[in-house]
Design a protein around this motif. Structure first.
Motif: not given
Ligand code: SF4
Length: 496
Positions: A264-275
């Motif tokens: 979950g944390l990895a997925l969240l970070l990945e998505k946030l990196a796209g902002i």
């Protein structure tokens, strides 16, 4: 995490024209403890302003004073009580009509606070943040966004609950219901951090059984915020001008496990990196055996995800860790550290330890010292063990005298000081991105900033003594800098 005094600074919105009867209530907020508590303060301030209250940073001008307390260890409790007493005095002398106490101390000493400090008009626990409106005597201007009540749980948490892990039996006046509140992206929030940086709480509570800690009883079972809710909040913050997001929770590495989200944390970070508008995304408070290869690869793969891992290890001796009910040991930790450095070559590592846990022998302490020498952390905190009534360790035998605990703590910090000095020296000449944050607290002649190696508020600082001629420094702006000098913990840099 260690408690940190984070007195909230707010804009003082004067409203001198209105009469006393009609003017909005002025609320002064003091937020103690860690960033997780600060986010609770920000949520309560958001609710109050949405309901029409004004916030003031001058408690002597406030109609209502709120102290959001910390109850992590003895010294934090003492600081909370001292602050409440100070504010009670101010209420008696000044214009404040109400004193409200919120936060962890309320969960632990709900009745005693009101019984022993009659100036306190109301208390608000960590699971009832929306009650701040009633407590402050501020009527909601419109229906508040309904708080997100969590329905999920982890099997680990359920099992621990069945074992009595979260029991508050024997806690005089504590309400039986564990807090289950969790804010979401629609909850109003007033940021108390500088406008370029913000925390996002991605989870609340903790299911781990660490014997020295009462946070699970204070904050309840582990629960994560919805994935979309965190992303929506980050996007909103980025639109507001926030450039750095720091994800927090008691254990961020468990994020998503309660709704069966793997990594979950990895997925969240990945998505946030796209902002697009965000420059830095980081997370704090990793649990050692939850640091997965996927998480490390995600950090390494994205420039925006800070190469920074904060993993409180608490000890390195396997026997002490066993008594702490945390498991693992120095050898395993060293392997994890090696893997972190292999996957993320420029990683900055932060940890913290508890020194003088009951029964800690000289040999176990030496094991910890050897481990620290070998691990070579960039940042390290050491805390003396503090007995917590209600924690399992409270009943353990062979408690160490306070003087010995302090002696060991100082010795460990001394070892780290040398390591830090060496590691900081190796940075001289290197270039980094730096966010400029203000003038130095020590002198107006120096500016101060942080690099990717410095999380907000906890790590050393970068003093800037050379700024391009003719350019006007802008706080909250990112610059390229070169490190020119190194001290034990702090760095000196010039802006390029
Ligand atoms: S991981 Fe351990 S120390 Fe950290 S909050 Fe949970 S119980 Fe406390």
């Amino acid at each position: 995490m260690p408690p940190k005094d984070t007195t909230v600074e707010l804009l003082d919105r004067e409203n001198t024209a209105a009469s006393d009867a009609t003017r909005p209530k002025k609320v002064g907020f003091i937020s103690l403890g860690c960033p997780k508590n600060l986010v609770d303060s920000e949520v309560m301030m958001g609710m109050l302003t949405q309901a029409g209250a004004d916030l003031t940073q001058r408690t002597e001008d406030a109609d209502v004073i709120v102290v959001n307390t910390c109850s992590f260890i003895d010294s934090a409790q003492q600081e909370s009580v001292n602050t409440i007493l100070e504010m009670a005095k101010l209420k008696n002398e000044g214009r404040a009509q109400k004193l409200v106490v919120a936060g962890c101390l309320v969960e632990r000493f709900r009745d005693e606070i009101r019984k022993n400090i009659p100036e306190v008009d109301a208390v608000v626990g960590t699971g009832e943040l929306e009650n701040i409106l009633r407590a402050a005597g501020v009527a909601p201007a419109r229906e508040l966004n309904s708080p997100f009540r969590i329905l999920t749980s982890r099997s680990e948490g359920d099992a621990r609950e069945a074992q009595g892990r979260f029991s508050r039996e024997g806690w005089d006046g504590a309400i039986a219901d564990l807090p289950n509140y969790l804010y979401d992206e629609t909850t109003p929030r007033v940021l108390a951090t500088p406008s370029h940086t913000a925390y996002i709480k991605i989870a609340e509570g903790c299911d781990h059984p660490c014997t020295f800690c009462i946070i699970p009883q204070l904050r309840g079972k582990f629960r994560s915020r919805r994935f979309e809710s965190v992303i929506a909040e980050a996007e909103r913050l980025a639109r507001q001008g926030v450039r750095e997001i720091t994800l927090i929770g008691q254990d961020t590495t468990c994020y998503g496990e309660d709704f069966e989200l793997k990594d979950g944390l990895a997925l969240l970070l990945e998505k946030l990196a796209g902002i697009e508008d965000l420059r830095w995304v980081r997370f704090l408070y990793a649990y050692p055996n939850k640091i997965t290869g996927r998480l490390l690869e995600t950090i390494a793969a994205h420039d925006k995800i800070c190469s920074y891992v904060d993993v409180p290890l608490q000890h390195a001796s396997a026997s002490v860790l066993k008594r702490m009910k945390r498991g693992c040991g120095g050898d395993l930790f060293l392997r994890t550290i090696e893997k972190m450095r292999r996957t993320i070559p420029d990683v900055t590592l932060r940890t913290s330890f508890i020194v003088g846990f009951p029964g800690e022998t000289k040999k176990e302490f030496e094991e910890l010292c050897d481990f620290v020498r070998e691990a070579q952390f960039d940042w390290m905190g050491a805390f003396g063990y503090s007995d917590q009534d209600g924690a399992r360790a409270y009943g353990l035998e062979k408690k160490l005298p306070a003087s010995e605990i302090e002696r060991r703590r100082k010795r460990l910090m001394q070892i780290q000081r040398q390591i830090s000095k060496k590691r900081k020296k190796a940075l001289v000449g290197k270039e980094f991105d730096l966010v400029l944050e203000g003038t130095s607290e020590e002198t107006d002649l120096l500016l101060e900033g942080r690099t990717v190696m410095h999380a907000p508020e906890i790590d050393g600082k970068v003093l800037v003594n050379d700024f391009p001629e003719g350019a006007e420094p802008e706080f909250g702006k990112f610059y390229r800098c070169q490190i020119t000098e190194a001290h034990d913990y702090d760095l000196v840099a010039k802006i390029l």
